[in-house]
Enzyme design. Structure first.
Site, PDB file in Angstrom:
ATOM      1  N   ASN A  58       0.830  -1.202   0.000  1.00 13.30           N
ATOM      2  CA  ASN A  58       0.000   0.000   0.000  1.00 13.30           C
ATOM      3  C   ASN A  58       0.865   1.254   0.000  1.00 13.30           C
ATOM      4  O   ASN A  58       1.984   1.242   0.508  1.00 13.30           O
ATOM      5  CB  ASN A  58      -0.910   0.014   1.226  1.00 13.30           C
ATOM      6  N   HIS A 107       5.998  -0.240  -2.828  1.00 12.38           N
ATOM      7  CA  HIS A 107       5.634   0.515  -4.029  1.00 12.38           C
ATOM      8  C   HIS A 107       5.638   2.028  -3.805  1.00 12.38           C
ATOM      9  O   HIS A 107       5.010   2.768  -4.553  1.00 12.38           O
ATOM     10  CB  HIS A 107       4.268   0.051  -4.545  1.00 12.38           C
TER      11      HIS A 107
END
Ligand SMILES: [Zn+2]
Length: 285
Positions: A61, A87
């Site tokens: 997330n 990410h």
């Protein structure tokens, strides 16, 4: 002498437009990101982080909610070494020369550079109305278009005499590969852990899937808690439980911690925190 051909003039205008459009959408969407609170699963995991049962947390997330769930207990340095955002994050912005600012600070600068849009956002927040969008998903505002949106300069670049440098959120965009340092750290975190607990993820991205493969190669026990099919289904060595995380994670904490879960005020507080999300709304984390 140096002059732009009509073609590159056109190209640079296109580029400016797409950048304005990107940052305008981001400007309008950010208040929701900024104000979202951790849910019960984030707080349950924070409890297990606090007690040392989870030493390395890797998240796909980009919303920063794992940070927010524990930032009243841990300082930034500790959070940075214990939580890896595979990410990237929506909460930082960097320029192409590596200067980093917080997204909050950048939002303030966007507001200062775009008073009409700021008034519009303030009105939305005050009235709770949703912005009207056109079929492209762009917000429509009478008399103002994204062409008028001003993306502020990177201040550090400006101080070095550089103009118009590209700035973007610290995210891995679709099609980009994750930086080598993050990749290496994610593998190291797996190697330093004695087991892997996967929560609410379909493992659709390769950067997450290869970590599961790595854990299995190292003969670490792997438990997967997720409703529905995942990329790891059928891999030998994985135990899978199909229950929504929001239904069980607080009970998992109580089972792991025993009496401490009901007498340690820090844990009690964490287990009473968090917005209850509907069980089907399981997060890809
Ligand atoms: Zn810069």
């Amino acid at each position: 002498m140096y002059s732009l051909s009509p073609f590159s003039k056109h190209r640079s205008r296109q580029y400016r437009n797409s950048r304005q459009r990107y940052w305008l959408r981001s400007y309008l969407g950010y208040p929701l990101v900024r104000d979202t609170q951790p849910n019960t699963t984030h707080y349950a995991l924070a409890a297990l982080q606090h007690t040392g049962h989870i030493n390395h947390l890797i998240t796909q997330n980009v919303d920063g909610l794992h940070h927010r769930a524990i930032d009243h207990l841990w300082d930034d340095a500790r959070i940075d070494t214990r939580i890896l955002e595979l990410h990237g994050t929506l909460h930082r912005v960097h320029c192409q020369f590596g200067h980093v600012v917080s997204r909050d600070a950048f939002q303030d600068r966007l507001s200062a550079s775009n008073p009409k849009w700021k008034a519009f956002v303030d009105e939305l927040e005050a009235t709770g109305k949703k912005p009207r969008t056109n079929p492209d998903g762009d917000v429509e505002l009478e008399g103002v278009s994204y062409d008028d949106f001003v993306v502020p300069e990177c201040l550090a670049c400006l101080a070095q005499g550089r103009h118009n440098t590209n700035q973007k959120p610290e995210l891995i965009f679709f099609g980009e590969s994750i930086p080598q340092s993050i990749k290496e750290r994610s593998f190291r975190d797996i190697e330093r852990s004695d087991k892997l607990f996967l929560i609410g993820t379909t493992l659709a991205t390769f950067s997450a899937y290869r970590l599961v493969k790595h854990a299995l190669e190292l003969k670490k026990p792997v438990l997967l808690l997720n409703v529905g099919p995942t990329r790891a289904d059928g891999l030998e060595g994985i135990d899978k439980i199909e229950i929504a995380t929001s239904r069980v994670m607080r009970d998992v904490v109580r089972a792991v911690l025993g009496r401490r879960a009901s007498i340690d005020p820090v844990i009690v507080n964490l287990l009473n925190n968090g917005i209850h999300r509907p069980p089907l709304d399981d997060n890809d984390g």
